[in-house]
Design a protein around this motif. Structure first.
Motif, PDB file in Angstrom:
ATOM      1  N   GLU A 138       0.849  -1.190   0.000  1.00  0.00           N
ATOM      2  CA  GLU A 138       0.000   0.000   0.000  1.00  0.00           C
ATOM      3  C   GLU A 138       0.885   1.241   0.000  1.00  0.00           C
ATOM      4  N   VAL A 139       0.533   2.194  -0.843  1.00  0.00           N
ATOM      5  CA  VAL A 139       1.240   3.479  -0.884  1.00  0.00           C
ATOM      6  C   VAL A 139       0.693   4.321   0.262  1.00  0.00           C
ATOM      7  N   VAL A 140       1.569   4.719   1.187  1.00  0.00           N
ATOM      8  CA  VAL A 140       1.120   5.487   2.347  1.00  0.00           C
ATOM      9  C   VAL A 140       1.504   6.964   2.261  1.00  0.00           C
ATOM     10  N   LEU A 141       2.391   7.313   1.318  1.00  0.00           N
ATOM     11  CA  LEU A 141       2.762   8.722   1.137  1.00  0.00           C
ATOM     12  C   LEU A 141       3.530   8.869  -0.170  1.00  0.00           C
ATOM     13  N   ASN A 142       3.265   9.977  -0.860  1.00  0.00           N
ATOM     14  CA  ASN A 142       4.043  10.349  -2.045  1.00  0.00           C
ATOM     15  C   ASN A 142       4.686  11.698  -1.773  1.00  0.00           C
ATOM     16  N   ARG A 143       5.976  11.797  -2.052  1.00  0.00           N
ATOM     17  CA  ARG A 143       6.677  13.076  -1.968  1.00  0.00           C
ATOM     18  C   ARG A 143       7.057  13.480  -3.385  1.00  0.00           C
ATOM     19  N   VAL A 144       6.683  14.697  -3.780  1.00  0.00           N
ATOM     20  CA  VAL A 144       6.941  15.164  -5.134  1.00  0.00           C
ATOM     21  C   VAL A 144       7.688  16.497  -5.058  1.00  0.00           C
ATOM     22  N   ASP A 145       8.780  16.587  -5.812  1.00  0.00           N
ATOM     23  CA  ASP A 145       9.584  17.805  -5.884  1.00  0.00           C
ATOM     24  C   ASP A 145       8.681  18.973  -6.284  1.00  0.00           C
ATOM     25  N   ASP A 146       8.748  20.069  -5.540  1.00  0.00           N
ATOM     26  CA  ASP A 146       7.921  21.251  -5.814  1.00  0.00           C
ATOM     27  C   ASP A 146       8.110  21.777  -7.234  1.00  0.00           C
ATOM     28  N   ASN A 147       9.280  21.567  -7.829  1.00  0.00           N
ATOM     29  CA  ASN A 147       9.550  22.043  -9.190  1.00  0.00           C
ATOM     30  C   ASN A 147       8.701  21.333 -10.242  1.00  0.00           C
ATOM     31  N   LEU A 148       8.065  20.227  -9.876  1.00  0.00           N
ATOM     32  CA  LEU A 148       7.232  19.487 -10.821  1.00  0.00           C
ATOM     33  C   LEU A 148       5.767  19.927 -10.771  1.00  0.00           C
ATOM     34  N   LEU A 149       5.437  20.805  -9.834  1.00  0.00           N
ATOM     35  CA  LEU A 149       4.051  21.248  -9.662  1.00  0.00           C
ATOM     36  C   LEU A 149       3.824  22.604 -10.325  1.00  0.00           C
ATOM     37  N   ASP A 150       2.672  22.744 -10.987  1.00  0.00           N
ATOM     38  CA  ASP A 150       2.343  24.064 -11.532  1.00  0.00           C
ATOM     39  C   ASP A 150       1.554  24.849 -10.489  1.00  0.00           C
ATOM     40  N   GLU A 151       1.115  26.032 -10.863  1.00  0.00           N
ATOM     41  CA  GLU A 151       0.421  26.917  -9.912  1.00  0.00           C
ATOM     42  C   GLU A 151      -0.905  26.347  -9.431  1.00  0.00           C
ATOM     43  N   LYS A 152      -1.474  25.391 -10.173  1.00  0.00           N
ATOM     44  CA  LYS A 152      -2.727  24.759  -9.770  1.00  0.00           C
ATOM     45  C   LYS A 152      -2.501  23.459  -8.993  1.00  0.00           C
ATOM     46  N   GLY A 153      -1.229  23.092  -8.784  1.00  0.00           N
ATOM     47  CA  GLY A 153      -0.914  21.871  -8.052  1.00  0.00           C
ATOM     48  C   GLY A 153      -0.841  20.618  -8.922  1.00  0.00           C
ATOM     49  N   LYS A 154      -0.969  20.783 -10.244  1.00  0.00           N
ATOM     50  CA  LYS A 154      -0.868  19.632 -11.142  1.00  0.00           C
ATOM     51  C   LYS A 154       0.591  19.181 -11.221  1.00  0.00           C
ATOM     52  N   ILE A 155       0.783  17.864 -11.176  1.00  0.00           N
ATOM     53  CA  ILE A 155       2.132  17.305 -11.275  1.00  0.00           C
ATOM     54  C   ILE A 155       2.499  17.163 -12.746  1.00  0.00           C
ATOM     55  N   HIS A 156       3.679  17.632 -13.100  1.00  0.00           N
ATOM     56  CA  HIS A 156       4.202  17.531 -14.466  1.00  0.00           C
ATOM     57  C   HIS A 156       5.390  16.571 -14.457  1.00  0.00           C
ATOM     58  N   PHE A 157       5.085  15.276 -14.584  1.00  0.00           N
ATOM     59  CA  PHE A 157       6.128  14.254 -14.561  1.00  0.00           C
ATOM     60  C   PHE A 157       7.121  14.440 -15.700  1.00  0.00           C
ATOM     61  N   GLU A 158       6.689  15.059 -16.813  1.00  0.00           N
ATOM     62  CA  GLU A 158       7.608  15.259 -17.928  1.00  0.00           C
ATOM     63  C   GLU A 158       8.785  16.150 -17.542  1.00  0.00           C
ATOM     64  N   LYS A 159       8.602  17.004 -16.552  1.00  0.00           N
ATOM     65  CA  LYS A 159       9.700  17.847 -16.067  1.00  0.00           C
ATOM     66  C   LYS A 159      10.697  17.052 -15.227  1.00  0.00           C
ATOM     67  N   ALA A 160      10.299  15.887 -14.744  1.00  0.00           N
ATOM     68  CA  ALA A 160      11.175  15.072 -13.892  1.00  0.00           C
ATOM     69  C   ALA A 160      12.243  14.352 -14.692  1.00  0.00           C
ATOM     70  N   ASP A 161      12.078  14.253 -16.006  1.00  0.00           N
ATOM     71  CA  ASP A 161      13.046  13.576 -16.875  1.00  0.00           C
ATOM     72  C   ASP A 161      13.291  12.142 -16.389  1.00  0.00           C
TER      73      ASP A 161
END
Length: 189
Positions: A138-161
């Motif tokens: 079970e996934v209990v937490l996800n941590r995402v680099d703030d640089n991958l989020l836009d102003e609306k909070g959408k995650i942009h995995f394409e920026k993660a390379d």
């Protein structure tokens, strides 16, 4: 189109490349590369990884029933490869490669700071299959680099390379999508 038949084998390609951190009860941390990881359920959020029983991480994860999936960027690919070919039984890969560890929030296992996405997991089942055992968690937490989020909070995995693995080789993912979910049936405006 002509096709060649091959005996039964796993030809699902490409697959994500992930670094899995684990920790034993004595507090020793290990990292290894996994190319057999996947989503198995959304509610509850669950993921799977397959590990050979002789791997050190198999021992650690079986013991503590926790691990972290770390999604590496392409700039980490040489370290990713090293973690896949060297054993934690013989070398402290984290120290050798200079990885920075962040403490887990909902698990005792640390994540790799250099990876833009970290997924904390708690094991639900270990299923022996043959050469590998399947760990569902079970996934209990996800941590995402703030640089991958836009102003609306959408995650942009394409920026993660992020990195993919296909038939023994590493690849980066395309920066632009081929389409968006549902685009084939969406009415044109």
């Amino acid at each position: 189109m002509n096709k060649t038949d091959f005996k039964g084998s796993v030809m699902l390609n490409p697959v994500p490349v992930v670094l899995v951190t684990s920790k034993n009860k004595e507090g020793k941390v290990n990292v290894f590369t996994v190319a057999w990881a996947g989503t198995v359920c959304t509610k509850p959020p669950m993921i799977s990884i397959s590990i050979r029983p002789e791997r050190l991480s198999h021992e650690y994860i079986s013991e503590t029933r926790e691990f972290v999936i770390n999604l590496p960027s392409s700039k980490l690919v040489k370290r990713v490869d090293f973690c896949g070919v060297k054993s934690g039984k013989n070398i402290d890969k984290i120290k050798h490669l200079g990885f920075t560890l962040n403490e887990g929030i909902n698990v005792s296992v640390p994540s790799i700071a250099e990876c833009p996405v970290n997924i904390e997991c708690k094991v639900k089942d270990i299923i022996p299959l043959g050469s590998h055992d399947l760990f569902t968690a079970e996934v209990v937490l996800n941590r995402v680099d703030d640089n991958l989020l836009d102003e609306k909070g959408k995650i942009h995995f394409e920026k993660a390379d992020l990195v993919a693995y296909s038939h023994g080789e590493y690849f980066t993912l395309a920066k632009k999508p081929l389409g968006k979910f549902g685009y084939s049936v969406r009415k044109k405006r």
